[in-house]
Design an enzyme around this catalytic site. Structure first.
Site, PDB file in Angstrom:
ATOM      1  N   CYS A   1      -2.114   9.051   2.657  1.00  0.00           N
ATOM      2  CA  CYS A   1      -1.764   8.455   1.362  1.00  0.00           C
ATOM      3  C   CYS A   1      -2.703   8.965   0.287  1.00  0.00           C
ATOM      4  O   CYS A   1      -2.312   9.142  -0.856  1.00  0.00           O
ATOM      5  CB  CYS A   1      -1.816   6.944   1.449  1.00  0.00           C
ATOM      6  SG  CYS A   1      -3.332   6.331   2.169  1.00  0.00           S
TER       7      CYS A   1
ATOM      8  N   GLU B   1       0.896  -1.168   0.000  1.00  0.00           N
ATOM      9  CA  GLU B   1       0.000   0.000   0.000  1.00  0.00           C
ATOM     10  C   GLU B   1       0.923   1.204   0.000  1.00  0.00           C
ATOM     11  O   GLU B   1       1.518   1.542   1.033  1.00  0.00           O
ATOM     12  CB  GLU B   1      -0.854   0.016   1.271  1.00  0.00           C
ATOM     13  CG  GLU B   1      -1.670  -1.225   1.498  1.00  0.00           C
ATOM     14  CD  GLU B   1      -3.020  -1.170   0.819  1.00  0.00           C
ATOM     15  OE1 GLU B   1      -3.447  -0.077   0.415  1.00  0.00           O
ATOM     16  OE2 GLU B   1      -3.644  -2.229   0.673  1.00  0.00           O
TER      17      GLU B   1
HETATM   18  P1  NDP Z   1       8.610   4.439   4.543  1.00  0.00           P
HETATM   19  O1  NDP Z   1       8.619   3.687   3.276  1.00  0.00           O
HETATM   20  O2  NDP Z   1       9.760   5.312   4.870  1.00  0.00           O
HETATM   21  O3  NDP Z   1       8.482   3.446   5.786  1.00  0.00           O
HETATM   22  C1  NDP Z   1       7.421   2.519   5.910  1.00  0.00           C
HETATM   23  C2  NDP Z   1       7.832   1.391   6.857  1.00  0.00           C
HETATM   24  O4  NDP Z   1       8.893   0.639   6.281  1.00  0.00           O
HETATM   25  C3  NDP Z   1       8.323   1.879   8.225  1.00  0.00           C
HETATM   26  O5  NDP Z   1       7.896   0.997   9.230  1.00  0.00           O
HETATM   27  C4  NDP Z   1       9.821   1.828   8.019  1.00  0.00           C
HETATM   28  O6  NDP Z   1      10.530   1.791   9.225  1.00  0.00           O
HETATM   29  C5  NDP Z   1       9.957   0.561   7.232  1.00  0.00           C
HETATM   30  N1  NDP Z   1      11.226   0.419   6.520  1.00  0.00           N
HETATM   31  C6  NDP Z   1      12.088   1.378   6.118  1.00  0.00           C
HETATM   32  N2  NDP Z   1      13.154   0.821   5.487  1.00  0.00           N
HETATM   33  C7  NDP Z   1      12.956  -0.527   5.493  1.00  0.00           C
HETATM   34  C8  NDP Z   1      13.697  -1.649   5.008  1.00  0.00           C
HETATM   35  N3  NDP Z   1      14.881  -1.514   4.403  1.00  0.00           N
HETATM   36  N4  NDP Z   1      13.182  -2.873   5.165  1.00  0.00           N
HETATM   37  C9  NDP Z   1      11.998  -3.049   5.779  1.00  0.00           C
HETATM   38  N5  NDP Z   1      11.258  -2.034   6.293  1.00  0.00           N
HETATM   39  C10 NDP Z   1      11.729  -0.778   6.142  1.00  0.00           C
HETATM   40  O7  NDP Z   1       7.260   5.283   4.547  1.00  0.00           O
HETATM   41  P2  NDP Z   1       6.722   6.309   5.633  1.00  0.00           P
HETATM   42  O8  NDP Z   1       6.673   5.678   6.976  1.00  0.00           O
HETATM   43  O9  NDP Z   1       7.423   7.594   5.517  1.00  0.00           O
HETATM   44  O10 NDP Z   1       5.205   6.485   5.167  1.00  0.00           O
HETATM   45  C11 NDP Z   1       4.829   7.425   4.234  1.00  0.00           C
HETATM   46  C12 NDP Z   1       4.523   6.791   2.913  1.00  0.00           C
HETATM   47  O11 NDP Z   1       3.505   5.818   3.105  1.00  0.00           O
HETATM   48  C13 NDP Z   1       3.949   7.748   1.903  1.00  0.00           C
HETATM   49  O12 NDP Z   1       4.499   7.509   0.634  1.00  0.00           O
HETATM   50  C14 NDP Z   1       2.459   7.423   1.925  1.00  0.00           C
HETATM   51  O13 NDP Z   1       1.791   7.822   0.770  1.00  0.00           O
HETATM   52  C15 NDP Z   1       2.475   5.966   2.130  1.00  0.00           C
HETATM   53  N6  NDP Z   1       1.231   5.464   2.673  1.00  0.00           N
HETATM   54  C16 NDP Z   1       0.382   4.735   1.880  1.00  0.00           C
HETATM   55  C17 NDP Z   1      -0.837   4.298   2.334  1.00  0.00           C
HETATM   56  C18 NDP Z   1      -1.753   3.505   1.466  1.00  0.00           C
HETATM   57  O14 NDP Z   1      -2.732   2.955   2.002  1.00  0.00           O
HETATM   58  N7  NDP Z   1      -1.566   3.418   0.172  1.00  0.00           N
HETATM   59  C19 NDP Z   1      -1.281   4.618   3.696  1.00  0.00           C
HETATM   60  C20 NDP Z   1      -0.334   5.375   4.458  1.00  0.00           C
HETATM   61  C21 NDP Z   1       0.872   5.773   3.945  1.00  0.00           C
HETATM   62  P3  NDP Z   1      10.942   3.148   9.969  1.00  0.00           P
HETATM   63  O15 NDP Z   1       9.879   4.168   9.775  1.00  0.00           O
HETATM   64  O16 NDP Z   1      11.018   2.711  11.368  1.00  0.00           O
HETATM   65  O17 NDP Z   1      12.233   3.561   9.340  1.00  0.00           O
END
Ligand code: NDP
Length: 453
Positions: free
Chosen positions: A260, A225
């Site tokens: 999002c 997502e």
């Molecule tokens: P990120 O992609 O930065 O992070 C998402 C998750 O992935 C976090 O828990 C993060 O950990 C984790 N993560 C980061 N690097 C890795 C890795 N190498 N391996 C595994 N997990 C990893 O996104 P954001 O948290 O900044 O969220 C914002 C984004 O999410 C926006 O693009 C938004 O549009 C999207 N989004 C989409 C939704 C949908 O339903 N389509 C709903 C909500 C958001 P950590 O944060 O601890 O680094």
């Protein structure tokens, strides 16, 4: 790991992140726990999940305050999120047994039926912007289907993640069926390396692609997502231009634009352009920004400090190419990640602002001549999450919306999610669906039985 209040930049708490060893140990326990959980009848698993929903509602004020503390979400919006997320439980209560029960397909000498088995132990790598909504979409649906869950909250919503675990266990989810994994990206990486049975990710396109690539060889379900650059087109026949502007502004700036499906770009037909823009700016100037614990605050700090530079750089890039700054456009001096809600006009698709996800309190409004031009611009994106049209004419709106390769379309509304229908992105906005009956079936695999006496 430091948990920081984005409204003050002060440390709320320090926690020890998981190590590779602790991740491995927890996963081994989850594998054992999952086998027993799978044997619990669906109706009983559902009861436990519904009890969790009751506990969340009973602790609403405390949970909302915690969400505000660690994400900066204005308290009223935190309350709204927790109340709104409850609709997932109502959806599960009504639909789980229907969609997870065995289905008899053929009666006769050979009887054929389908049973839906859980995937096993799945990873739920989640985002911070709506941890209740996007968390529930995965972990509640996964649990009710008989899976065990490795829940990796975003590091920016860790305390809320720990509360999920506490309340799920209190509700009756066995200890080795749901575990929170504390830490940043490297802890997510340990989950990718582990032998899990499914990966359910909410976050950015870049991380989503990375995850899908890393786990591809496992051949287990992967759902993503991801982000969006969601367009809203306001046609010249709207019943009330001012109301359209108020609704559009809310779609763009609710939760500080960190949704999002936030409206990320607006196209307005020229006959109403000036009236729309002035009503929009008046509305945005009226937003109260400040202390997110205050009930009348609409704009709090952005959650991640690094987002401020991204937003200001998109603005600078647009201004250099001739855009006009109509309100906002600066970081507020002093503590906290506050950036004023920013509106630009005179924008076009050569500017990053109209192409890159902003995920913050900034919006560009572009003038268009007709539906054909609006349609072309709305489709000019790598993303495909949602698109909206405001118009009095349903057929005219539909003619635009049905041509767009997005997972969700809105007529005279925007920036909303409903558990009744699937939530899915196309192109760079994701893979697979949560919510709807598709979101219940996403956490099971069919097994076909051919039975002869
Ligand atoms: P990120 O992609 O930065 O992070 C998402 C998750 O992935 C976090 O828990 C993060 O950990 C984790 N993560 C980061 N690097 C890795 C890795 N190498 N391996 C595994 N997990 C990893 O996104 P954001 O948290 O900044 O969220 C914002 C984004 O999410 C926006 O693009 C938004 O549009 C999207 N989004 C989409 C939704 C949908 O339903 N389509 C709903 C909500 C958001 P950590 O944060 O601890 O680094």
């Amino acid at each position: 790991m430091k948990i920081i209040n984005p409204a003050t930049n002060t440390v709320i708490k320090e926690l020890a992140p998981e190590t590779k060893e602790s991740v491995t140990n927890k996963i081994n326990l989850l594998k054992e726990g999952q086998r027993e959980w799978q044997a619990v009848p669906v109706a009983d698993r559902l009861k436990v999940i519904l009890r969790f929903g009751e506990l969340v509602q009973a602790n609403l004020e405390e949970l909302a305050a915690l969400l505000t503390l660690e994400t900066g979400k204005p308290i009223q919006q935190a309350i709204n999120e927790i109340r709104g997320a409850h609709s997932r439980l109502v959806h599960l209560e009504k639909n789980t047994e229907k969609w997870l029960s065995p289905e008899v397909m053929t009666e006769g000498a050979t009887r054929e039926h389908i049973e839906y088995e859980p995937l096993g132990v799945i990873a739920n790598i989640s985002a911070w912007n709506f941890p209740y909504n996007v968390g529930y979409n995965v972990f509640l649906y996964a649990l009710v289907a008989g899976n065990a869950v490795c829940y990796k909250p975003s590091e920016f919503a860790t305390l809320t993640g720990l509360k999920f675990e506490e309340l799920l266990l209190e509700a009756g989810v066995p200890e080795n069926v749901f575990s929170t994994f504390i830490g940043a990206g490297e802890v997510g990486q340990y989950l990718l390396e582990a032998d899990l049975d499914g990966y359910f990710f909410t976050g950015s396109y870049a991380t989503g692609v990375y995850i899908a690539t890393q786990v591809a060889a496992k051949l287990v379900p992967v759902q993503l997502e991801l982000g969006g650059k969601d367009p809203l087109y306001v046609m010249d026949d709207v019943a009330d231009v001012k109301q359209a502007a108020i609704n559009a502004a809310e779609g763009a700036f609710y939760n500080n634009g960190q949704s999002c499906c936030a409206v990320e770009r607006i196209y307005v037909q020229e006959a109403i352009y000036d009236a729309f823009v002035s009503a929009f700016i008046e509305e945005v100037k009226g937003y109260k920004m400040g202390d997110p614990t205050s009930l009348d605050t609409f704009i709090g700090p952005v959650t991640r400090p690094q987002q401020i530079d991204l937003i200001l750089s998109q603005m600078e890039d647009a201004l250099i190419s001739g855009a006009e700054l109509r309100t906002g456009g600066y970081k507020v001096e002093g503590a906290g990640n506050f950036i004023t809600p920013t509106v630009l006009t005179g924008v076009n698709h050569q500017m990053r602002l109209m192409k890159e996800e902003s995920f913050g309190p900034i919006i560009g409004i572009q003038r268009v001549k007709n539906d054909a031009e609006a349609l072309q611009l709305m489709g000019d994106t790598e993303y495909g999450l949602t698109a909206a049209v405001f118009s009095r004419d349903k057929d005219r709106a539909r003619a635009v919306l049905e041509k767009l390769p997005v997972g969700t379309v809105y007529w005279n509304c925007c920036d909303r999610v409903s558990p009744a229908v699937p939530w899915s992105g196309r192109k760079h906005s994701g893979l697979g669906a949560t919510l709807g009956y598709q979101g219940i079936r996403a956490f099971v695999q069919p097994k076909s039985y051919h039975l002869r006496d």
